[in-house]
Design an enzyme around this catalytic site. Structure first.
Site, PDB file in Angstrom:
ATOM      1  N   SER A 447      -5.876   5.886   0.549  1.00 59.42           N
ATOM      2  CA  SER A 447      -5.020   6.551   1.245  1.00 59.42           C
ATOM      3  C   SER A 447      -6.045   7.592   1.740  1.00 59.42           C
ATOM      4  CB  SER A 447      -3.844   7.209   0.516  1.00 59.42           C
ATOM      5  OG  SER A 447      -2.923   7.862   1.374  1.00 59.42           O
ATOM      6  N   ASP A 499       2.056  -2.343   3.606  1.00 56.41           N
ATOM      7  CA  ASP A 499       1.782  -1.009   3.547  1.00 56.41           C
ATOM      8  C   ASP A 499       1.830  -0.137   4.891  1.00 56.41           C
ATOM      9  OD1 ASP A 499       1.197   1.199   2.230  1.00 56.41           O
ATOM     10  OD2 ASP A 499      -0.716   0.805   1.599  1.00 56.41           O
TER      11      ASP A 499
END
Length: 629
Positions: A447, A499
């Site tokens: 991330s 995602d």
């Protein structure tokens, strides 16, 4: 849509949002009225004590007040359910009904105050049962009144104050921004919006120090967010409706789409072998990227045994030769990293848990299994990390040998610069390669950590030509196309299924806003029906509803702003200009940003949409992901 105008200002709620809130209050009020009537019936004739007549009168007047409130709520719910999202005409009487309902709060508040006084002063000598019944009625009144006050604060829009009206000859809802007066109004509105968002950020991050770096971050984020919402008049429920409709529309298209062509390779083919090796390396690096999160991720991954395993190690004093920096006074983060990676204390060169805006935790360790000096960077785990994420302006990132414009996400670029200076200026990498000179450099993160790792790899590439970077779910709005092309030789981005993070970028958010506006404007069903059907679809699946795609209006009308009378916006907003055409480009002042390197997109091999209770066999398939995110 648009936001409701009442009491001289715009509110963060539309006239068709009162169906659910009104129905809930109506349900509570009816139950309360029945309960009060039962109390009055059971205790009628028993208020023969001193002050009993006053308490008896309280219940009678309360029943009458509740009856009027119930009637007003019935009218509000019925009228609010009429029309469609973009056709508020049948709901034009809602403000009047809201005024009537607000007026009823005055006698209700007065009666609640008098009831509390009477119960405390005039109930002496009365039976405890009768007094308890009246006390319960008074308490219920105050609970509902306080709940209403909280609800009003929740839908209050600080930007909703009505501005001076335009001349009568101007079109309602659009100010002539070419005039000096219009430009001044626009500048004032933007300044107010930025100040409001800055105040919201300061309130959200009240526990953080309000120093210069935090104030600069708040200002940058406030300008970004206020600019994003400046040309729309959407309330939260409109966004929820648009997302529900868009999700079902996408599922319908996916069901009608031909299956993707899958190229099969024999297990011994070079392509399959290379892919298998790449996946094996990525899986190995993933454990280090996850370990960088410290004890919260370890306990989450091991809910039954994680806390017990760490409890014995957290309070131990580690040797001073390991430079543990900030944020881990108890040693829990470091202990969880040891458990997650399987490394020994001596394998760690540097571990930093220092966390500020643009300064995120990372560690450097020797990975003897892969013969690598490994740098793992933590993802988002704090408010400071979130502020780094939201600092999404573009920042120049000049890289030697790269042709083309080089720029990147500001927050992650500065975080990469911080780690770059620590690694080189503090001699951390020099110390690691002194111990293991034959090892190669590998950088990884997830991330926020994945985006920072990719930019750090670009900065270090000239000094370490053989380095490799594995970024897991890096943000889509990360770097310019020139940098993305340059990083293909040494960066691998791993994206799992649908995602959200690898698809996040400002242009994508602008495109999503445009599509939400198009879906909302093209639907001719009431909002409450769309929300109910959308919730059912999200929870239990089923076939997507066949919502209409066109309204009975000319397409050129859709290019005009779908806003309220007192909204100030830029004439010819790109969000509305693009409504008439699915293929219209999004004109955004923000430069396009891309995912780094080569992309491994891992998807489930199964139905795209299923019920919560359905079962299926899972597998893995690799499909290409578009470079633009």
């Amino acid at each position: 849509m648009p936001g409701m105008i009442a009491f001289g200002r715009r509110w963060g709620i539309a006239s068709d949002d009162l169906v659910f809130s009104g129905s809930f209050e109506l349900f509570v009020r009816v139950l309360w009225w029945i309960w009060t009537l039962a109390l009055y019936t059971l205790h009628k004739g028993k208020f023969d004590c001193s002050g009993g007549r006053v308490l008896h009168s309280y219940l009678v007047v309360l029943l009458v007040l509740l009856a009027f409130i119930i009637l007003s709520l019935c009218a509000i719910v019925y009228v609010s359910a009429q029309g469609t999202i973009t056709n508020p005409g049948p709901r034009r009487s809602i403000p009047v009904l809201v005024y009537v309902r607000a007026m009823l709060y005055v006698p209700e508040l007065i009666w609640a105050i008098l009831g509390a006084i009477w119960v405390s002063d005039d109930s002496r000598g009365c039976e405890p049962a009768e007094v308890g019944a009246v006390i319960a009625a008074v308490v219920a009144s105050w609970i509902l009144l306080l709940s209403t006050g909280v609800g009003v604060l929740f839908v209050f829009d600080p930007l909703g104050s009505r501005l001076p009206g335009p001349p009568s000859q101007e079109q309602l809802g659009v100010r002539d921004l070419e005039s000096s007066e219009g430009s001044q109004l626009l500048s004032t509105a933007r300044s107010v919006a930025v100040r409001v968002w800055e105040s919201r950020l300061r309130l959200l991050c009240c526990c953080l120090p309000q120093d210069e770096s935090h104030r600069a971050a708040f200002s940058s984020i406030a300008q970004l967010v206020s600019g994003f919402f400046s040309d729309t008049d959407l309330v939260p429920s409109d966004i929820a409706v648009g997302l529900a409709l868009l999700h079902q529309e996408q599922d319908k298209k996916e069901q009608c789409r031909d299956p993707d062509e899958v190229l099969s390779h024999s297990p011994s083919s070079p392509i399959a072998e290379d892919l298998e090796a790449e996946l094996e390396k990525a899986a190995h690096c993933m454990q280090f990227a996850i370990a960088a999160y410290g004890w919260p991720m370890y306990v989450y991954s091991n809910p039954l045994t994680g806390a017990c395993k760490l409890s014995g190690d957290c309070c131990k004093t580690q040797s001073a030769e390991y430079d543990i920096v900030g944020g881990d006074n108890m040693g829990c983060h470091f202990s969880s990293i040891l458990h997650s990676t399987g490394l020994q204390y001596r394998d760690f060169i540097y571990v930093s848990f220092h966390n500020q805006i643009y300064e995120i935790p990372f560690f450097v360790a020797l990975d003897h299994k892969r013969e690598a000096v490994l740098v793992a960077i933590r993802g988002t785990l704090s408010l400071r990390d979130l502020l780094t994420d939201l600092s999404a302006d573009c920042e120049n990132l000049p890289v030697e040998g790269v042709s083309g414009t080089c720029y990147a996400h500001k927050g992650m670029s500065q975080a990469a610069g911080y780690i770059y200076k620590k690694l080189l200026n503090d001699g951390i990498l020099n110390q690691a390669f002194t111990i293991a000179p034959e090892y190669k450099l590998v950088i990884t993160g997830h991330s926020l950590g994945g985006g920072t790792a990719s930019l750090l790899a670009i900065l270090l590439r000239s000094s370490f030509p053989t380095l490799q970077c594995y970024a897991f779910s890096p943000p889509g709005g990360l770097m310019s196309k020139a940098l993305a092309e340059y990083s293909k030789d040494f960066v691998v981005s791993v994206v799992l299924g649908k995602d959200l993070v690898p698809r996040l970028s400002y242009p994508n958010m602008e495109d999503l806003k445009r599509r939400i506006l198009k879906m909302v404007s093209n639907c001719n069903k009431p909002k409450y029906r769309i929300l109910l059907q959308g919730c059912w679809y999200e929870l239990f699946g089923g076939d997507p509803d066949d919502f209409p795609t066109e309204m009975d209006r000319r397409e050129e009308e859709l290019s005009q702003p779908l806003l309220g009378e007192e909204t100030l916006l830029i004439r010819g907003s790109s969000s509305y200009q693009s409504l008439a055409s699915e293929d219209s480009p999004v004109h955004c002042a923000h430069l396009p940003l891309y995912l780094p390197g080569r992309i491994l997109h891992i998807t489930e091999d199964g139905p795209s949409r299923r019920s919560c209770f359905s079962q299926y066999d899972t597998g893995q398939a690799l499909q290409p992901l578009p470079l633009v995110a």
